[in-house]
Scaffold this motif. Sequence first.
Motif, PDB file in Angstrom:
ATOM      1  N   ALA A 205      -0.694   9.908  -8.169  1.00  0.00           N
ATOM      2  CA  ALA A 205      -0.579  11.094  -9.011  1.00  0.00           C
ATOM      3  C   ALA A 205      -1.449  12.183  -8.399  1.00  0.00           C
ATOM      4  O   ALA A 205      -2.595  12.366  -8.769  1.00  0.00           O
ATOM      5  CB  ALA A 205      -1.017  10.758 -10.437  1.00  0.00           C
ATOM      6  N   MET A 206      -0.913  12.865  -7.399  1.00  0.00           N
ATOM      7  CA  MET A 206      -1.657  13.949  -6.772  1.00  0.00           C
ATOM      8  C   MET A 206      -0.657  15.006  -6.320  1.00  0.00           C
ATOM      9  O   MET A 206       0.543  14.801  -6.410  1.00  0.00           O
ATOM     10  CB  MET A 206      -2.477  13.435  -5.599  1.00  0.00           C
ATOM     11  CG  MET A 206      -1.664  12.946  -4.418  1.00  0.00           C
ATOM     12  SD  MET A 206      -2.643  11.936  -3.260  1.00  0.00           S
ATOM     13  CE  MET A 206      -4.017  13.026  -2.938  1.00  0.00           C
ATOM     14  N   ARG A 252      -3.131   7.581  12.198  1.00  0.00           N
ATOM     15  CA  ARG A 252      -3.559   8.457  13.285  1.00  0.00           C
ATOM     16  C   ARG A 252      -4.870   7.997  13.902  1.00  0.00           C
ATOM     17  O   ARG A 252      -5.252   8.455  14.978  1.00  0.00           O
ATOM     18  CB  ARG A 252      -3.755   9.875  12.768  1.00  0.00           C
ATOM     19  CG  ARG A 252      -2.454  10.517  12.400  1.00  0.00           C
ATOM     20  CD  ARG A 252      -2.613  12.006  12.477  1.00  0.00           C
ATOM     21  NE  ARG A 252      -2.218  12.609  11.234  1.00  0.00           N
ATOM     22  CZ  ARG A 252      -1.914  13.898  11.131  1.00  0.00           C
ATOM     23  NH1 ARG A 252      -2.005  14.688  12.173  1.00  0.00           N
ATOM     24  NH2 ARG A 252      -1.554  14.394   9.983  1.00  0.00           N
ATOM     25  N   ALA A 253      -5.570   7.149  13.182  1.00  0.00           N
ATOM     26  CA  ALA A 253      -6.841   6.656  13.707  1.00  0.00           C
ATOM     27  C   ALA A 253      -6.683   5.286  14.352  1.00  0.00           C
ATOM     28  O   ALA A 253      -7.617   4.776  14.960  1.00  0.00           O
ATOM     29  CB  ALA A 253      -7.871   6.583  12.581  1.00  0.00           C
TER      30      ALA A 253
ATOM     31  N   ALA B 205      -6.201  18.321  -6.644  1.00  0.00           N
ATOM     32  CA  ALA B 205      -4.966  18.299  -7.428  1.00  0.00           C
ATOM     33  C   ALA B 205      -4.502  16.857  -7.533  1.00  0.00           C
ATOM     34  O   ALA B 205      -3.673  16.395  -6.765  1.00  0.00           O
ATOM     35  CB  ALA B 205      -3.911  19.173  -6.759  1.00  0.00           C
ATOM     36  N   MET B 206      -5.090  16.112  -8.461  1.00  0.00           N
ATOM     37  CA  MET B 206      -4.685  14.724  -8.659  1.00  0.00           C
ATOM     38  C   MET B 206      -4.848  14.401 -10.139  1.00  0.00           C
ATOM     39  O   MET B 206      -5.369  15.207 -10.902  1.00  0.00           O
ATOM     40  CB  MET B 206      -5.536  13.786  -7.793  1.00  0.00           C
ATOM     41  CG  MET B 206      -7.001  13.722  -8.182  1.00  0.00           C
ATOM     42  SD  MET B 206      -8.044  12.960  -6.890  1.00  0.00           S
ATOM     43  CE  MET B 206      -7.166  11.449  -6.587  1.00  0.00           C
ATOM     44  N   ASP B 207      -4.401  13.216 -10.548  1.00  0.00           N
ATOM     45  CA  ASP B 207      -4.517  12.895 -11.957  1.00  0.00           C
ATOM     46  C   ASP B 207      -5.986  12.850 -12.336  1.00  0.00           C
ATOM     47  O   ASP B 207      -6.841  12.402 -11.572  1.00  0.00           O
ATOM     48  CB  ASP B 207      -3.812  11.573 -12.270  1.00  0.00           C
ATOM     49  CG  ASP B 207      -4.567  10.381 -11.744  1.00  0.00           C
ATOM     50  OD1 ASP B 207      -5.100   9.605 -12.545  1.00  0.00           O
ATOM     51  OD2 ASP B 207      -4.629  10.246 -10.509  1.00  0.00           O
ATOM     52  N   HIS B 214     -13.514   8.533  -9.318  1.00  0.00           N
ATOM     53  CA  HIS B 214     -13.880   8.340  -7.914  1.00  0.00           C
ATOM     54  C   HIS B 214     -14.532   9.548  -7.244  1.00  0.00           C
ATOM     55  O   HIS B 214     -15.163   9.393  -6.216  1.00  0.00           O
ATOM     56  CB  HIS B 214     -12.632   7.964  -7.098  1.00  0.00           C
ATOM     57  CG  HIS B 214     -11.934   6.759  -7.609  1.00  0.00           C
ATOM     58  ND1 HIS B 214     -12.527   5.526  -7.628  1.00  0.00           N
ATOM     59  CD2 HIS B 214     -10.714   6.598  -8.159  1.00  0.00           C
ATOM     60  CE1 HIS B 214     -11.679   4.639  -8.160  1.00  0.00           C
ATOM     61  NE2 HIS B 214     -10.583   5.273  -8.495  1.00  0.00           N
ATOM     62  N   ASP B 249     -17.306   6.905  -5.410  1.00  0.00           N
ATOM     63  CA  ASP B 249     -17.247   5.701  -4.576  1.00  0.00           C
ATOM     64  C   ASP B 249     -18.338   5.701  -3.514  1.00  0.00           C
ATOM     65  O   ASP B 249     -18.906   4.652  -3.196  1.00  0.00           O
ATOM     66  CB  ASP B 249     -15.878   5.601  -3.889  1.00  0.00           C
ATOM     67  CG  ASP B 249     -14.746   5.438  -4.895  1.00  0.00           C
ATOM     68  OD1 ASP B 249     -15.043   5.149  -6.073  1.00  0.00           O
ATOM     69  OD2 ASP B 249     -13.576   5.598  -4.506  1.00  0.00           O
ATOM     70  N   GLU B 465      -8.930  20.950   7.238  1.00  0.00           N
ATOM     71  CA  GLU B 465      -8.591  19.673   7.867  1.00  0.00           C
ATOM     72  C   GLU B 465      -8.212  19.927   9.310  1.00  0.00           C
ATOM     73  O   GLU B 465      -7.379  20.786   9.596  1.00  0.00           O
ATOM     74  CB  GLU B 465      -7.405  19.020   7.151  1.00  0.00           C
ATOM     75  CG  GLU B 465      -7.782  18.523   5.786  1.00  0.00           C
ATOM     76  CD  GLU B 465      -6.586  18.056   4.985  1.00  0.00           C
ATOM     77  OE1 GLU B 465      -5.452  18.185   5.476  1.00  0.00           O
ATOM     78  OE2 GLU B 465      -6.800  17.575   3.872  1.00  0.00           O
ATOM     79  N   PRO B 467      -6.807  18.261  12.880  1.00  0.00           N
ATOM     80  CA  PRO B 467      -6.143  17.061  13.406  1.00  0.00           C
ATOM     81  C   PRO B 467      -6.645  16.681  14.797  1.00  0.00           C
ATOM     82  O   PRO B 467      -6.165  17.186  15.794  1.00  0.00           O
ATOM     83  CB  PRO B 467      -4.659  17.465  13.447  1.00  0.00           C
ATOM     84  CG  PRO B 467      -4.683  18.951  13.617  1.00  0.00           C
ATOM     85  CD  PRO B 467      -5.975  19.470  13.042  1.00  0.00           C
ATOM     86  N   GLY B 471      -7.286  10.844  14.670  1.00  0.00           N
ATOM     87  CA  GLY B 471      -7.573  10.798  13.239  1.00  0.00           C
ATOM     88  C   GLY B 471      -7.938  12.169  12.709  1.00  0.00           C
ATOM     89  O   GLY B 471      -8.036  13.144  13.447  1.00  0.00           O
ATOM     90  N   LEU B 472      -8.141  12.196  11.404  1.00  0.00           N
ATOM     91  CA  LEU B 472      -8.380  13.457  10.737  1.00  0.00           C
ATOM     92  C   LEU B 472      -9.875  13.779  10.680  1.00  0.00           C
ATOM     93  O   LEU B 472     -10.696  12.896  10.489  1.00  0.00           O
ATOM     94  CB  LEU B 472      -7.837  13.363   9.313  1.00  0.00           C
ATOM     95  CG  LEU B 472      -7.579  14.707   8.659  1.00  0.00           C
ATOM     96  CD1 LEU B 472      -6.282  15.291   9.192  1.00  0.00           C
ATOM     97  CD2 LEU B 472      -7.509  14.533   7.160  1.00  0.00           C
ATOM     98  N   ARG B 474     -12.423  16.407   8.544  1.00  0.00           N
ATOM     99  CA  ARG B 474     -12.531  17.385   7.470  1.00  0.00           C
ATOM    100  C   ARG B 474     -13.764  18.235   7.710  1.00  0.00           C
ATOM    101  O   ARG B 474     -14.807  17.711   8.069  1.00  0.00           O
ATOM    102  CB  ARG B 474     -12.639  16.691   6.109  1.00  0.00           C
ATOM    103  CG  ARG B 474     -11.370  15.972   5.735  1.00  0.00           C
ATOM    104  CD  ARG B 474     -11.496  15.195   4.429  1.00  0.00           C
ATOM    105  NE  ARG B 474     -10.452  14.194   4.361  1.00  0.00           N
ATOM    106  CZ  ARG B 474      -9.239  14.393   3.826  1.00  0.00           C
ATOM    107  NH1 ARG B 474      -8.932  15.556   3.294  1.00  0.00           N
ATOM    108  NH2 ARG B 474      -8.342  13.434   3.819  1.00  0.00           N
TER     109      ARG B 474
END
Lengths: 628, 628
Positions: A205-206, A252-253, B205-207, B214, B249, B465, B467, B471-472, B474
Amino acid sequence: MTARRPDRSIATVCLSGSLPDKLEAAAAAGFEGVEIFENDLLTFDGTPAEVRAMCEDLGLAITIFQPFRDFEGMPEGLRVRAMDRAERKFDTMQALGTDLLLVCSSVHPAALPGADRAAADLREMAERAAKRGLRVCYEALAWGRHVSRWRQAWEIVRAADHPALGLCLDSFHTLSLGDDVDDLAATVPPEKLFFLQLADAPRLAMDVLSWSRHHRLFPGQGELPVADFLRGVMAAGYAGPLSLEIFNDEFRAAPSRRIARDGLRSLAWLEEQVGLAELPALPRLAGVEFVEFALDHESREDLARMAASLGFRRAGMHRSKDVELWRSGGANLVLNSEPDSAASERFEARGPCVCAIAFRLDDPERLVARAEALSYPVWRERIGAGERRIPAVRAPDGTLVYLVADLAEGERPIWEDDFHLEQDRADGGFLGIDHAAQAVAPGLMDSFALFYRALFGMEPDAPWELPDPYGLVRSRAFVGGQGAVRLPLNVSESGRTGTGRFVSALAGAGVHHIAFAAADAAEAAAGAVARGAPLLEIPANYYEDLGARIGLEEEELAGHAAHHLLYDRDAAGGEFRHAYTHAFRDRFFFEIAARGGGYAGFGAANAAVRMAAQRKTPRSRGDAGGEQ
Amino acid sequence: MTARRPDRSIATVCLSGSLPDKLEAAAAAGFEGVEIFENDLLTFDGTPAEVRAMCEDLGLAITIFQPFRDFEGMPEGLRVRAMDRAERKFDTMQALGTDLLLVCSSVHPAALPGADRAAADLREMAERAAKRGLRVCYEALAWGRHVSRWRQAWEIVRAADHPALGLCLDSFHTLSLGDDVDDLAATVPPEKLFFLQLADAPRLAMDVLSWSRHHRLFPGQGELPVADFLRGVMAAGYAGPLSLEIFNDEFRAAPSRRIARDGLRSLAWLEEQVGLAELPALPRLAGVEFVEFALDHESREDLARMAASLGFRRAGMHRSKDVELWRSGGANLVLNSEPDSAASERFEARGPCVCAIAFRLDDPERLVARAEALSYPVWRERIGAGERRIPAVRAPDGTLVYLVADLAEGERPIWEDDFHLEQDRADGGFLGIDHAAQAVAPGLMDSFALFYRALFGMEPDAPWELPDPYGLVRSRAFVGGQGAVRLPLNVSESGRTGTGRFVSALAGAGVHHIAFAAADAAEAAAGAVARGAPLLEIPANYYEDLGARIGLEEEELAGHAAHHLLYDRDAAGGEFRHAYTHAFRDRFFFEIAARGGGYAGFGAANAAVRMAAQRKTPRSRGDAGGEQ
């Protein structure tokens, strides 16, 4: 494979590394084509013609060049620029030797609405493309500014009415919006279906943009009805390649060859689901026949002592190898100290650990053929005269999964060929192995999911979150044979959780928890306590809360407490009683588990108490478990 | 601190480890109270009375016991059970010695709607509590089944009308729904405001349930208007403690003492924002005065050669230490090989690395006082006779941040006291240090954010972000003094990205990228090329795309290509031209950067090209950079 299997293609953005790395990985996995993702070309220090030559050398077709963004509906000055930009990209495509460009619906803040204007723009682009022998396909991004559904994209393509313009469909963009392709065949003529991209995803849910950019998965790894989607697209007469387009931070990692192989497996599995190609049929799983440990003599002695404390007895010695069989009822443990073996290699790399697990299933050789068709490594052990060779496949972490035929009454079990048996099966004890849980490094989780699902046909349970005192653990169980085989996979981003520590000890992944099914948990636990098994001490506060929360009577609570038992009850009244041991040398631990009333879980509600208790007295008991 | 500062409290769920670990960490950080999160009690193998004694020994009040879930609105049979459950928890509270219970709005599928019924249930609970001298506060969970806003919760509390029942407010539950407390003072009498929980969060933008469980952060680490919220609550007459309740987390995986200290700092910062307490005022940042490297003689020689290739010249030798100053215009590099120093300790642990950075600001001593008030470690170096002592604070990774007074015209710069200067400042070259980027392990990011924001008053840019081919990454930049100090922080979950590799090399975090501000990027890059600087080769495909994308003329493109320059343009027409070097021994790299037209970014659009190019020819050039 049938003749009409579509070509298999993968977008370079799915894979890590430089463009040559990606192309080599795709070819090595067996793909027939690649989508060239523009960013991978921009960062490559060779010409498009060199990319073309590399692909030709590798036997890869370039199925599409993508993405061309923010094209349609631009206001006048910007519209001219967009056409110029298209012409420059057509130059690149001709140098690459690909004839198809993907245009995705605009997200530009200045983009004007209106299907007529979009159709006119795309028509002009298609006309320019056609002059060069190129084609264009238009895709609805799920977060497009004015166009987000394939039906809207189709209205525009239909209105533009140019033979060099068609539609690109993408399972994620459709399914993420809860949409489907049920009316595709009735709506779009086959010759207008230019391209098809396939991706799965977990249900999250995002916002759909973040979901798409970071959390896509290969078909079968996620929760979207990708097979239904593909069925709908094939029914509409699509004749192009099946192309994977996965944006996933972990992919990707990860090493590109491993991810590319998983991609090919996922397509083969999906084709089987949809009837586009065949694989040797899925097995019927009947249970876990044994768990095998790689040990040296010292750790074997310690583990044997711990097994004995749980009620196991030595049931046999291997005829030709330094291997013991320990048994309690239907639960078998193989303690392997054979030098120069697969087990000893494992021991040398990781210390005492689970090196193999064996599934009972209907036809081991058919499963081997299925594994070979899916490029999973098959392993056959060296054997002594008269011994039975048990085939095995390797899980993504290298653990061997032995394949043992599920016997009819009276058939000769494997043990009789290979072992001098000291004890037969009918001696009470455990019913069998209830479940075997694996700790898995985060980047390996999706490979495991595909392994259990595509190769064995196991289905995932809903995911759980378990609060370890040192971070979060996410758990997802794969279940086959109506519960005959249950394999929870645990993953943790934190290296300080129990799972994180097991992952370190096990060099990436491994079985760290084996639950034995008991008919009567209290009886089994009482016996274990009497024999000095290192059962976890459960805090009194847990039972106090259990009384408040579930309303168990004081007497029952006291009984559970006396036997170190945790308790869970599901919404339908199914019950679960279970007790845990401390860990054996930080590598694995055991559980006594009794299910009642159709309980299908793993006592996740009690995981916090278990994990805290395991951290409370680490390696301080030497009496039964050899856990110094 | 003023007399009216509220007590500071933290929920045990914010911290990792066992309950005793958590309590000790909270006390050590300076909290006056703790919320006992029930799960932490359940997993603790001691009695509630022992918890009470531990808290008393540590000087911690138990400010609340929480959470009590799914209480109100249960159908009849379950209602009786809920009351029984409450009575059992009241027993626990009395043993703990706390008088306040948090009841959060029900999420139970069977919960009945209706404020009257909820009010009746809570009234009965309050009546039972009152008989024991206890109190209850009711909180609207943002995802509650029938009650999700504080105004709904208040209607129920008002209707229940019992002196032992009040409201609990929580900044996350309010702000996550886009709600506010603007009308709280006009709505709720102060004596009904029983408790206040504070949390920040990034805007995701998530539930809201997953977001809350988290991704909460301490106030100041996220993007919610927590200060406005607290102002509103204080204006309504709230008189209880300020209590942090953070589900995160990474916090749960991090050492509890570090997280507890950050929590206390965030409250001190928040109190300052709202006028509840004072801190020595925020600094006025004026720039980065120097960057200091920890080196041995061999790596110093190599780095000096690389600096020379970029146009730096040796400007001085330290009077008493084995330290050189290299300078180009307003950019200063300190090359430190002094034995038995902070730098040599750093070198021994990490090899060649950036060990310090110096900010120019209005009043170093006031910043030292602010750091002390926020419990950030202050460091004062050992100095020789006549030398100036430059105070410093330690960043969360141990990097020293020196504090240098921003001088008025004619004042004596620090360099003249400590160095034999060979060269003065007026020699052309770079304008100064444009930005210094840090690679940060994921679990340290929020500590860094608080350090720059709470101590220095820097504000975060929007996140990016990037690339990387493996890997990503941030990125989030902290900017102070209207751009005088710019510090991007880069984080990557992947150990295979450039950032991930720097994090490994730098043992968790460190400056890995220093950009020098140039008036004319082409001129600076041309000079660097002429002197043999190891500038990154940029693929021709990049310039081809730049032409298509931005429409630069061919001549300009050719000029950029000749000088290894990347180009970016923002929406307002601001321009950025920049070139990068290869990395120095995998530890750090340099950039030549020229901003025009108010460009405020860092060329994120070019990061993929930069990162791919840095991976293309790693450590293969020995001519100028000593990168063997």
